[in-house]
Design a protein around this motif. Structure first.
Motif, short mmCIF file in Angstrom:
data_model
loop_
_atom_site.label_atom_id
_atom_site.label_comp_id
_atom_site.label_asym_id
_atom_site.label_seq_id
_atom_site.Cartn_x
_atom_site.Cartn_y
_atom_site.Cartn_z
N ALA A 1 78.66 91.21 -56.19
CA ALA A 1 77.91 89.96 -56.28
C ALA A 1 77.33 89.53 -54.94
CB ALA A 1 78.80 88.86 -56.83
N ALA A 2 77.37 90.40 -53.95
CA ALA A 2 76.90 90.00 -52.61
C ALA A 2 75.42 89.63 -52.62
CB ALA A 2 77.17 91.12 -51.61
N ALA B 1 80.84 82.45 -73.15
CA ALA B 1 82.19 82.04 -73.53
C ALA B 1 82.60 80.75 -72.83
CB ALA B 1 83.18 83.16 -73.23
N ALA B 2 82.27 80.66 -71.54
CA ALA B 2 82.60 79.45 -70.78
C ALA B 2 81.84 78.24 -71.34
CB ALA B 2 82.27 79.65 -69.31
N ALA B 3 80.57 78.44 -71.69
CA ALA B 3 79.77 77.33 -72.22
C ALA B 3 80.28 76.88 -73.59
CB ALA B 3 78.30 77.76 -72.31
N ALA C 1 83.95 86.62 -61.14
CA ALA C 1 83.91 87.31 -62.42
C ALA C 1 83.01 88.55 -62.35
CB ALA C 1 83.42 86.36 -63.52
N CYS C 2 81.90 88.42 -61.64
CA CYS C 2 80.99 89.56 -61.48
C CYS C 2 81.67 90.69 -60.71
CB CYS C 2 79.73 89.10 -60.75
SG CYS C 2 78.42 90.33 -60.67
N LEU D 1 74.40 92.46 -66.21
CA LEU D 1 73.80 91.40 -67.01
C LEU D 1 74.59 91.10 -68.28
CD1 LEU D 1 71.61 89.36 -67.66
CD2 LEU D 1 70.23 91.22 -68.63
N ARG D 2 74.84 92.09 -69.11
CA ARG D 2 75.48 91.80 -70.39
C ARG D 2 76.91 91.29 -70.24
NH1 ARG D 2 76.06 94.89 -74.76
NH2 ARG D 2 76.51 96.76 -73.57
N PRO D 3 77.74 91.88 -69.37
CA PRO D 3 79.08 91.32 -69.20
C PRO D 3 79.06 89.88 -68.68
CG PRO D 3 79.00 93.55 -68.30
CD PRO D 3 77.60 93.16 -68.62
N MET D 4 78.15 89.59 -67.75
CA MET D 4 78.12 88.23 -67.19
C MET D 4 77.49 87.24 -68.17
SD MET D 4 79.86 88.49 -64.63
CE MET D 4 79.74 86.74 -64.31
#
Length: 402
Positions: free
Chosen positions: A39-40, A328-330, A29-30, A319-322
Motif C-alpha cells: 500500500a506504499a 463489508a465495513a460499509a 488491510a491492503c 482491487l477486488r479484495p479491497m
C-alpha cells in the motif's frame, strides 16, 4: 434515521483523525492482502486525496464514495425518506423520493418536508404531506402554505438546491421567483415519480415491492422482464420528461435500482451522466468523439463486460479484495444489504467511479503523479499539492503542516 443529516452533509472536516485512521486501516488491510509495502503507493497519495476531499470537488454532498448507496443523497433516501411513517405505501415512498429530488438539498427536506411525514406531525401538516403526494401542483401552488414556508426558509439565507448538480431555472427566475421555481420543480418531479411508478407496476406487477426490495427473500414471479428491458423503458420515459437530461436520468435510475435491487434494473448497464464523458475519451480514444458522447451507456456496458474478475486481478490484484473489504465495513456501519453495497464492480457504481476519477484527475492531479505502483517522495507530493491548491484557489488548512 435520526442522524443529523443536514450537518453531516454540510461537514467539511473530511481529513481529521477519523479519516487518517480510516486510511491506516485500509492500508493495513491492503498489506494483509497483497503483502508488506503493497500500500506504499496508495499511502503516498494521501496528501492529494486530502486536497480532493477538502476541496470543491467533494465538499458537502458532492462527495461520492465507491458505492453509490453511500453517497449523501442515496443514503438519505434509504435511511430517512423511504422510512417516514406517514409515507404509508410503497407508491408514496417512491414518489416522495422524487419530491426530495426536486432540490436534493438535505437540510431543506429535513426542515420543511420531513416533518410532514413524521408520526407526530400535526393534523394540518399531515394533510399538507398527503396533498404533496397526491396533488403536488396544488400543494406547491404560488401563495400556498408550502410556498410561503419555502419563501421564509430562503429569507433565512438557506440554500434551496444541492450543489452536486445543476438546475436550469428559466430566464428571470431570481429572488422570490427562484423560490417558486423550486416549488414548481418539486411538484413536477412528484408527478414524474408517479408516472415512473406506474411504469414499474405495469412491467413488474402491482405487488412488485414485496419481492424487489433488498431485504426480500421472495422470488420474482414468472414473466417479469429482464433488468435491461426494464431499464430501457424507464430511461426512455424519464428522458422524455422536461428538465430530465442524461445526468438526471442516471440519478433516478440509480435511486430506483437501490430501492428495488432485486428487480435488477442496472445489473448489466447504466445510463451515464455528462460527468463521466472525459473517462470515455481516455478509455476509448479510437471511437469518434460524437459517438463517445452519444453512446456512453453502450460504452459503459462494453467496459463492464470486459472487466471480468480474471482481467481485474491481472491488472490490479488489490482491487477486488479491497472492494470486498470496504463493502463489508460499509454494510456493518450503515446496516445496508449486499444487494445495494456490493463486493463486486457494478455498472451503476462504475459510472460514478469514472466521474470521480475525472474530477480527481482534472482538479487535483493535473501533473499525473498518482500512478499505480509509483510511490511519491515528499518533494513530488508537496509540489503536486501546491499546484492543486493554486488550481482550486481554496487552500486547505488541513495540509498546512505537510
Amino acid at each position: 434515521a435520526d442522524a443529523p443529516y443536514a450537518s453531516v452533509a454540510a461537514a467539511d472536516d473530511r481529513c481529521g483523525p477519523a479519516t487518517v485512521a480510516a486510511y491506516e486501516a485500509f492500508d493495513a488491510a491492503c498489506a494483509a492482502v497483497a503483502g508488506a509495502g503493497a500500500a506504499a503507493d496508495l499511502a503516498s497519495c494521501a496528501p492529494l486525496m486530502e486536497v480532493f476531499l477538502t476541496g470543491q470537488c467533494a465538499r458537502g454532498d458532492k462527495w461520492m464514495p465507491w458505492h453509490c448507496a453511500l453517497g449523501a443523497h442515496e443514503r438519505y433516501l434509504l435511511d430517512v425518506v423511504y422510512r417516514l411513517p406517514r409515507a404509508a405505501t410503497d407508491r408514496d415512498r417512491y414518489v416522495l423520493g422524487y419530491v426530495f429530488s426536486g432540490s436534493r438539498e438535505i437540510e431543506l427536506f429535513e426542515t420543511l418536508l420531513r416533518p410532514l411525514f413524521e408520526a407526530h406531525a400535526s393534523e394540518a401538516d399531515a394533510a399538507l404531506g398527503q396533498a404533496l403526494l397526491n396533488d403536488p401542483l396544488a400543494a406547491m401552488a404560488r401563495g400556498g402554505e408550502l410556498a410561503r414556508r419555502y419563501l421564509a426558509y430562503r429569507a433565512l439565507g438557506k440554500r434551496l438546491h444541492t450543489t452536486a448538480y445543476l438546475c436550469h431555472p428559466p430566464r428571470g427566475a431570481a429572488g422570490d421567483e427562484f423560490v417558486q421555481y423550486i416549488c414548481d420543480r418539486t411538484a413536477r418531479f412528484a408527478e414524474i415519480g408517479e408516472r415512473a411508478y406506474r411504469l414499474l407496476t405495469a412491467k413488474l406487477g402491482a405487488d412488485f415491492a414485496a419481492w424487489a426490495v433488498a431485504t426480500s427473500d421472495a422470488a420474482p414471479p414468472a414473466g417479469v422482464p429482464a433488468g435491461e428491458d426494464l431499464k430501457g423503458g424507464l430511461a426512455k420515459q424519464l428522458e422524455n420528461e422536461d428538465e430530465i437530461g442524461p445526468t438526471m436520468t442516471k440519478m433516478f435510475l440509480v435511486s430506483t435500482h437501490l430501492a428495488y435491487p432485486r428487480a435488477r434494473l442496472l445489473d448489466a448497464s447504466c445510463v451515464v451522466g455528462n460527468g463521466a464523458e472525459a473517462a470515455f475519451d481516455y478509455l476509448f480514444p479510437t471511437v469518434e468523439p460524437r459517438a463517445r458522447s452519444t453512446y456512453r451507456g453502450q460504452l459503459l456496458a462494453a467496459l463492464f463486460k470486459v472487466l471480468t474478475p480474471e482481467k481485474i486481478d491481472a491488472r490490479e490484484p488489490r482491487l477486488r479484495p479491497m472492494l470486498a473489504w470496504v463493502a463489508a465495513a460499509a454494510r456493518r456501519r450503515f446496516g445496508l444489504e449486499p444487494a445495494v453495497v456490493s463486493d463486486d464492480v457494478t455498472p451503476y457504481d462504475l459510472q460514478v467511479n469514472l466521474c470521480e476519477w475525472r474530477k480527481f484527475r482534472s482538479k487535483v492531479d493535473g501533473r499525473r503523479v498518482c500512478k499505480r505502483g509509483d510511490v511519491l517522495d515528499r518533494d513530488r507530493a508537496a509540489r503536486a499539492v501546491a499546484a492543486a491548491k493554486v488550481k482550486r484557489k481554496s487552500p486547505s488548512s488541513q495540509l498546512a503542516g505537510f
